[in-house]
Design a protein around this motif. Structure first.
Motif, PDB file in Angstrom:
ATOM      1  N   THR A 124      32.938  37.732  30.849  1.00 54.39           N
ATOM      2  CA  THR A 124      32.437  38.510  29.586  1.00 54.39           C
ATOM      3  C   THR A 124      31.063  38.375  29.339  1.00 54.39           C
ATOM      4  N   LYS A 125      30.551  37.933  30.061  1.00 52.67           N
ATOM      5  CA  LYS A 125      28.970  37.498  29.619  1.00 52.67           C
ATOM      6  C   LYS A 125      28.192  38.755  30.350  1.00 52.67           C
ATOM      7  N   SER A 126      28.620  38.734  31.793  1.00 48.61           N
ATOM      8  CA  SER A 126      28.169  40.086  32.260  1.00 48.61           C
ATOM      9  C   SER A 126      28.651  41.345  31.790  1.00 48.61           C
ATOM     10  N   PRO A 127      27.797  42.537  31.965  1.00 51.64           N
ATOM     11  CA  PRO A 127      28.490  43.753  31.562  1.00 51.64           C
ATOM     12  C   PRO A 127      29.794  43.710  31.980  1.00 51.64           C
ATOM     13  N   LEU A 128      30.599  44.158  31.134  1.00 53.12           N
ATOM     14  CA  LEU A 128      32.332  43.970  31.485  1.00 53.12           C
ATOM     15  C   LEU A 128      32.773  44.896  32.614  1.00 53.12           C
ATOM     16  N   SER A 129      33.458  44.445  33.590  1.00 55.55           N
ATOM     17  CA  SER A 129      34.024  45.286  34.520  1.00 55.55           C
ATOM     18  C   SER A 129      34.881  46.346  33.954  1.00 55.55           C
ATOM     19  N   SER A 130      34.868  47.562  34.593  1.00 57.81           N
ATOM     20  CA  SER A 130      35.747  48.554  34.121  1.00 57.81           C
ATOM     21  C   SER A 130      37.071  48.077  34.510  1.00 57.81           C
ATOM     22  N   VAL A 131      38.111  49.105  33.910  1.00 61.37           N
ATOM     23  CA  VAL A 131      39.431  49.187  34.399  1.00 61.37           C
ATOM     24  C   VAL A 131      39.405  49.706  36.029  1.00 61.37           C
ATOM     25  N   GLU A 132      38.516  50.495  36.332  1.00 61.71           N
ATOM     26  CA  GLU A 132      38.577  50.869  37.611  1.00 61.71           C
ATOM     27  C   GLU A 132      38.223  49.853  38.690  1.00 61.71           C
ATOM     28  N   LEU A 133      37.081  49.021  38.224  1.00 61.13           N
ATOM     29  CA  LEU A 133      36.881  47.978  39.232  1.00 61.13           C
ATOM     30  C   LEU A 133      37.857  46.992  39.459  1.00 61.13           C
ATOM     31  N   ILE A 134      38.650  46.432  38.112  1.00 63.29           N
ATOM     32  CA  ILE A 134      39.465  45.608  38.449  1.00 63.29           C
ATOM     33  C   ILE A 134      40.912  46.223  39.195  1.00 63.29           C
ATOM     34  N   ARG A 135      41.062  47.584  38.960  1.00 59.00           N
ATOM     35  CA  ARG A 135      41.990  48.119  39.665  1.00 59.00           C
ATOM     36  C   ARG A 135      41.859  48.054  41.163  1.00 59.00           C
ATOM     37  N   TRP A 136      40.389  48.442  41.621  1.00 59.80           N
ATOM     38  CA  TRP A 136      40.190  48.258  43.100  1.00 59.80           C
ATOM     39  C   TRP A 136      40.553  47.019  43.581  1.00 59.80           C
ATOM     40  N   TRP A 137      40.514  45.892  42.804  1.00 54.93           N
ATOM     41  CA  TRP A 137      40.947  44.400  43.255  1.00 54.93           C
ATOM     42  C   TRP A 137      42.451  44.435  43.461  1.00 54.93           C
ATOM     43  N   TRP A 138      43.107  45.041  42.349  1.00 59.00           N
ATOM     44  CA  TRP A 138      44.472  45.269  42.438  1.00 59.00           C
ATOM     45  C   TRP A 138      44.881  46.163  43.693  1.00 59.00           C
ATOM     46  N   GLN A 139      44.332  46.971  43.957  1.00 60.89           N
ATOM     47  CA  GLN A 139      44.674  48.178  45.304  1.00 60.89           C
ATOM     48  C   GLN A 139      44.372  47.204  46.367  1.00 60.89           C
ATOM     49  N   GLU A 140      43.323  46.249  46.722  1.00 62.27           N
ATOM     50  CA  GLU A 140      43.071  45.866  47.720  1.00 62.27           C
ATOM     51  C   GLU A 140      43.922  44.546  47.893  1.00 62.27           C
ATOM     52  N   GLY A 141      44.886  44.288  47.225  1.00 61.65           N
ATOM     53  CA  GLY A 141      45.744  43.218  47.368  1.00 61.65           C
ATOM     54  C   GLY A 141      45.448  41.986  46.630  1.00 61.65           C
ATOM     55  N   GLY A 142      44.535  42.118  45.674  1.00 57.80           N
ATOM     56  CA  GLY A 142      44.324  40.914  44.916  1.00 57.80           C
ATOM     57  C   GLY A 142      45.607  40.374  43.918  1.00 57.80           C
ATOM     58  N   LYS A 143      45.771  39.445  43.956  1.00 61.22           N
ATOM     59  CA  LYS A 143      46.980  38.682  43.094  1.00 61.22           C
ATOM     60  C   LYS A 143      46.804  38.193  41.767  1.00 61.22           C
ATOM     61  N   ALA A 144      45.535  37.807  41.615  1.00 63.60           N
ATOM     62  CA  ALA A 144      45.161  36.913  40.369  1.00 63.60           C
ATOM     63  C   ALA A 144      43.983  37.313  39.536  1.00 63.60           C
ATOM     64  N   VAL A 145      43.751  37.281  38.383  1.00 63.78           N
ATOM     65  CA  VAL A 145      42.640  37.546  37.544  1.00 63.78           C
ATOM     66  C   VAL A 145      42.341  36.336  36.524  1.00 63.78           C
ATOM     67  N   SER A 146      40.995  35.727  36.683  1.00 63.12           N
ATOM     68  CA  SER A 146      40.635  34.409  35.636  1.00 63.12           C
ATOM     69  C   SER A 146      39.769  35.053  34.991  1.00 63.12           C
ATOM     70  N   PHE A 147      39.953  34.557  33.548  1.00 63.08           N
ATOM     71  CA  PHE A 147      38.877  35.006  32.564  1.00 63.08           C
ATOM     72  C   PHE A 147      37.987  33.958  32.163  1.00 63.08           C
ATOM     73  N   GLY A 148      36.873  34.571  32.040  1.00 64.07           N
ATOM     74  CA  GLY A 148      35.676  33.482  31.963  1.00 64.07           C
ATOM     75  C   GLY A 148      34.405  34.160  30.893  1.00 64.07           C
ATOM     76  N   SER A 149      34.338  33.322  29.957  1.00 58.14           N
ATOM     77  CA  SER A 149      33.157  33.841  29.201  1.00 58.14           C
ATOM     78  C   SER A 149      31.927  33.465  29.629  1.00 58.14           C
ATOM     79  N   ASP A 150      31.670  32.581  30.409  1.00 60.18           N
ATOM     80  CA  ASP A 150      30.364  31.955  30.860  1.00 60.18           C
ATOM     81  C   ASP A 150      29.507  31.458  29.917  1.00 60.18           C
ATOM     82  N   ALA A 151      30.297  30.929  28.873  1.00 56.82           N
ATOM     83  CA  ALA A 151      29.377  30.600  27.640  1.00 56.82           C
ATOM     84  C   ALA A 151      28.363  29.358  27.962  1.00 56.82           C
TER      85      ALA A 151
END
Length: 277
Positions: free
Chosen positions: A216-243
């Motif tokens: 969430t420090k980088s320009p936030l990924s779009s739903v589409e980009l995270i969906r590409w991860w899902w479509q390629e078989g990604g199983k988990a997402v980690s949340f990081g502020s990079d604070a």
């Protein structure tokens, strides 16, 4: 409820101020309703160590400037972690590192990991191989090179990172150079322009059972980009502020949660878990 923040930097990272104390960041997490924080301090290197693979397997390649980089202090860091665990018993506090270019600095990273116990290990690219040097990614680098070519090269190197290093459990900020994208010169950054390259990274990462970070420090990924991860078989997402300062712990997590959920991921086993498909 908000998820854990798996990417926080304190004064033990070389690029933060003395005011970025673990104690203040723990207080901020509690105020925000964040259930857990991982202090993933920077482990970056400015010279090749014994046993490092090096860029293109060449031990004599110079590393680009990283002003202020000092050796990570695992002893002082561990003592601070334990002190915070005693001070904030309602907050789960994880130890960790953010390993920069671990596929190049393999032995150097291994020595740091051998000096302590780390609950979260992030893998990241803050540098890119350009003209025989590993150079820091910043605005000046984009001024000297074609932005699209740099982004192509970065994502290609990220595939190598995933394939050549097994030390990390979370791939951090998969499009880090986007922070320096020269909008005035080449226009807005479009994820779709690099869809094939993103998907190649995700296809390499997914079978390893590791998590992809939404940063969430980088320009936030779009739903589409995270969906590409899902479509390629990604199983988990980690949340990081990079604070890098207390007021940014858990920043924009409300928005990030909606993005990840819209892409098909759901909360894991408990509040401390990654979100999963």
């Amino acid at each position: 409820m908000l998820p854990a923040d798996n990417h926080v930097h304190s004064r033990w990272s070389w690029d933060t101020a003395e005011t970025a104390t673990m104690e203040r960041e723990c207080e901020s997490a509690i105020r925000r309703g964040i259930p857990a924080v991982a202090f993933t301090e920077h482990v970056d290197f400015t010279e090749w160590g014994d046993g490092d693979r090096g860029y293109s397997r060449s031990a004599d390649v110079e590393v680009g400037d990283r002003p202020g980089v000092a050796p990570f202090d695992p002893v002082g860091y561990a003592e601070n972690i334990e002190r915070c665990r005693e001070m904030f018993p309602t907050l789960r506090i994880w130890s960790g590192i953010e390993a920069g270019e671990p596929h190049y600095f393999s032995a150097s990273v291994a020595r740091v990991l051998g000096a302590g116990v780390f609950d979260r290990v992030l893998g990241s690219l803050h540098g890119i191989a350009v003209d025989g040097r590993l150079e820091a990614i910043n605005s000046a680098l984009f001024d000297r090179h074609d932005p699209r070519e740099l982004m192509d090269r970065y994502l290609s190197d990220m595939v190598d990172l995933v394939g050549q290093s097994q030390v990390f459990g979370v791939l951090a900020h998969c499009d880090y150079p986007r922070r320096y994208w020269p909008v005035e010169r080449v226009g807005q950054y479009r994820e779709a322009d690099f869809e094939e390259q993103y998907r190649t990274v995700f296809a390499a990462l997914a079978p390893t059972e590791r998590a992809l970070e939404i940063n969430t420090k980088s320009p936030l990924s779009s739903v589409e980009l995270i969906r590409w991860w899902w479509q390629e078989g990604g199983k988990a997402v980690s949340f990081g502020s990079d604070a890098h300062r207390p007021d940014r712990v858990g920043d924009q997590f409300e928005v990030a949660v909606h993005i990840v959920e819209a892409a098909g991921f759901r909360p894991g086993r408990d509040r401390f878990d990654f979100w999963r498909r």
